[in-house]
Design an enzyme around this catalytic site. Structure first.
Site, PDB file in Angstrom:
ATOM      1  N   LYS A 181      49.018  52.387  33.532  1.00 29.51           N
ATOM      2  CA  LYS A 181      49.778  51.131  33.464  1.00 29.51           C
ATOM      3  C   LYS A 181      51.066  51.351  32.670  1.00 29.51           C
ATOM      4  O   LYS A 181      51.294  52.430  32.135  1.00 29.51           O
ATOM      5  CB  LYS A 181      48.931  50.027  32.837  1.00 29.51           C
ATOM      6  CG  LYS A 181      47.463  50.045  33.239  1.00 29.51           C
ATOM      7  CD  LYS A 181      47.195  49.780  34.714  1.00 29.51           C
ATOM      8  CE  LYS A 181      45.694  49.890  34.953  1.00 29.51           C
ATOM      9  NZ  LYS A 181      45.252  49.519  36.270  1.00 29.51           N
TER      10      LYS A 181
HETATM   11  C1  LIG Z   1      43.551  49.335  36.123  1.00 29.09           C
HETATM   12  C2  LIG Z   1      42.989  48.071  36.566  1.00 29.09           C
HETATM   13  C3  LIG Z   1      41.816  47.541  36.018  1.00 29.09           C
HETATM   14  C4  LIG Z   1      40.987  48.306  35.019  1.00 29.09           C
HETATM   15  O1  LIG Z   1      41.660  48.561  33.839  1.00 29.09           O
HETATM   16  P1  LIG Z   1      40.937  49.468  32.706  1.00 29.09           P
HETATM   17  O2  LIG Z   1      41.741  49.209  31.483  1.00 29.09           O
HETATM   18  O3  LIG Z   1      41.050  50.883  33.191  1.00 29.09           O
HETATM   19  O4  LIG Z   1      39.535  49.020  32.584  1.00 29.09           O
HETATM   20  C5  LIG Z   1      41.387  46.300  36.437  1.00 29.09           C
HETATM   21  N1  LIG Z   1      42.058  45.609  37.369  1.00 29.09           N
HETATM   22  C6  LIG Z   1      43.185  46.089  37.943  1.00 29.09           C
HETATM   23  C7  LIG Z   1      43.905  45.265  38.960  1.00 29.09           C
HETATM   24  C8  LIG Z   1      43.674  47.335  37.570  1.00 29.09           C
HETATM   25  O5  LIG Z   1      44.770  47.819  38.160  1.00 29.09           O
END
Ligand SMILES: *Cc1c(COP(=O)(O)O)cnc(C)c1O
Length: 383
Positions: free
Chosen positions: A180
């Site tokens: 992210k």
């Molecule tokens: C990356 C992501 C998650 C999970 O995030 P984590 O911090 O890795 O648990 C959940 N929903 C979406 C839409 C994502 O892109």
């Protein structure tokens, strides 16, 4: 190989992590509290509760609403699988709704089609950073008493109707995974304007304790905590929060850079007939967490062939956003028409886009895509 992404981590993050270690306080403590405060202010939420990931933030969001067996929560299938799994963690049933192919997001129309008497909430995703039309969803859901949970995993720095995504959210879940825009290694946050939910989320992330461990250690005298309900260990560490504070200070610069790179892709691919690309919806702006393209209907190769072709030309791309209902974990799970989701997941891929992507490497990506699609590439291209 040009990677699909690379996190932006520098000496300041390294120094902040080292400083947390040297302080002797590495578990959830003052840096977590500071990170929560600053992150919540940035997305204009009243409360931020830092947790171990977005997945655990989503779990807490569903749990907080006392959703359980027999209940349904509407989710997009087109999402990282954690979105749907968070509903299953509570023993409830995720109900897949289709998406708008332009944004990759749920719409009021696709949600309306799958509502039943058992629907207890809707979980909307701001997919790949593109804001979902939350006001339209709330116009449908508020009169029915259905909370809209926002999976904002990818959406730090995106905007909706002139405000940051997350402003006025009922409950929003954020991710700080390296994929992210902001990263703490692993990490997440739940934001809300509801003080009772914030208090309960703080307790739920920490074994249901009546007094947080940090308060118990820093306060004088004897404090004997109670365990008020069966809960979880979803805490973030102070080492992670120290990194997060530095990352947060870079958010505006990161978004500006990504939008600049995305504009260059838009310009470079403008002459490719039928190619779909992620863009700002009319009601907001994306942070371009991912730059997806959708193959033209008459493309001479499939998405998977294009990925292989790009890899052979030194470009690491990825399949576009997954569809949870097509994964073995959801085999046999009932669902209605998901044709827009299926077309989207089958025909999209994600191109390299990260802060330090050079103009030269970006040109290589563009030429590689064009060459793979059988379009002319400029003279002098390294391909
Ligand atoms: C990356 C992501 C998650 C999970 O995030 P984590 O911090 O890795 O648990 C959940 N929903 C979406 C839409 C994502 O892109």
């Amino acid at each position: 190989m040009i990677p699909v992404m690379r996190p932006l981590l520098g000496e300041d993050e390294a120094e902040a992590a080292a400083e947390a270690v040297r302080s002797g306080w590495v578990a959830q403590g003052p840096r977590v509290a500071a990170f929560e405060e600053r992150f919540a202010a940035r997305v204009r939420a009243n409360h931020g509760v830092a947790v171990s990931s977005c997945t655990t933030a989503l779990h807490l969001a569903v749990h907080l609403l006392d959703i359980g067996p027999g209940d349904e929560v509407v989710v997009p299938s087109l999402s990282f699988i954690a979105t749907a799994n968070a509903v299953r963690y509570c023993g409830a049933t995720p109900v897949f709704a289709d998406i708008d192919p332009a944004t990759g997001n749920l719409t009021a129309d696709t949600v309306r089609e799958v509502l039943t008497e058992r629907t207890r909430a809707v979980m909307a995703v701001h997919q790949a950073g593109v804001p979902a039309d939350i006001a339209a969803l709330r116009a449908l859901c508020d009169p029915l008493g259905l909370p809209v949970i926002e999976d904002a995993a990818c959406a730090a720095g995106s905007t909706y109707r002139g405000a940051p995504v997350g402003a006025e959210a009922t409950l929003a879940a954020w991710s700080f995974h390296p994929r992210k825009l902001l990263t703490t290694g692993e990490g997440g946050m739940l934001t809300t304007d509801n003080p009772e939910w914030a208090t309960r989320a703080r307790r739920l992330r920490e074994h249901g304790m009546s007094v947080s461990a940090a308060d118990r250690h820093s306060g004088g005298g004897v404090v004997i905590e109670q365990y008020l309900e069966t809960a979880f260990n979803y805490r973030m560490t102070d080492i992670q929060a120290a990194v997060g504070l530095v990352q947060l200070s870079r958010l505006d610069a990161i978004v500006a850079r990504r939008r600049e790179l995305a504009a260059r892709y838009h310009e470079a691919f403008a002459d490719v007939p039928g190619l779909g690309m992620v863009r700002d919806p009319e009601y907001g702006t994306t942070n371009y967490q991912s730059f997806w393209i959708r193959l033209p209907d008459d493309a001479r190769i499939t998405r998977t062939e294009l990925l292989a072709d790009l890899a052979a030309r030194g470009v690491s791309a990825r399949r576009g956003i997954m569809a949870s209902h097509l994964e073995p974990a959801y085999a046999g799970h009932p669902h209605g028409d998901l044709s827009a989701t299926e077309a989207f997941t089958e025909r999209t891929l994600i191109l390299p886009l990260f802060h330090d992507l050079t103009a030269e490497d970006q040109a290589t990506v563009v030429d590689a895509v064009k060459a793979a699609l059988g379009l002319p590439v400029p003279a002098g291209s390294p391909l």
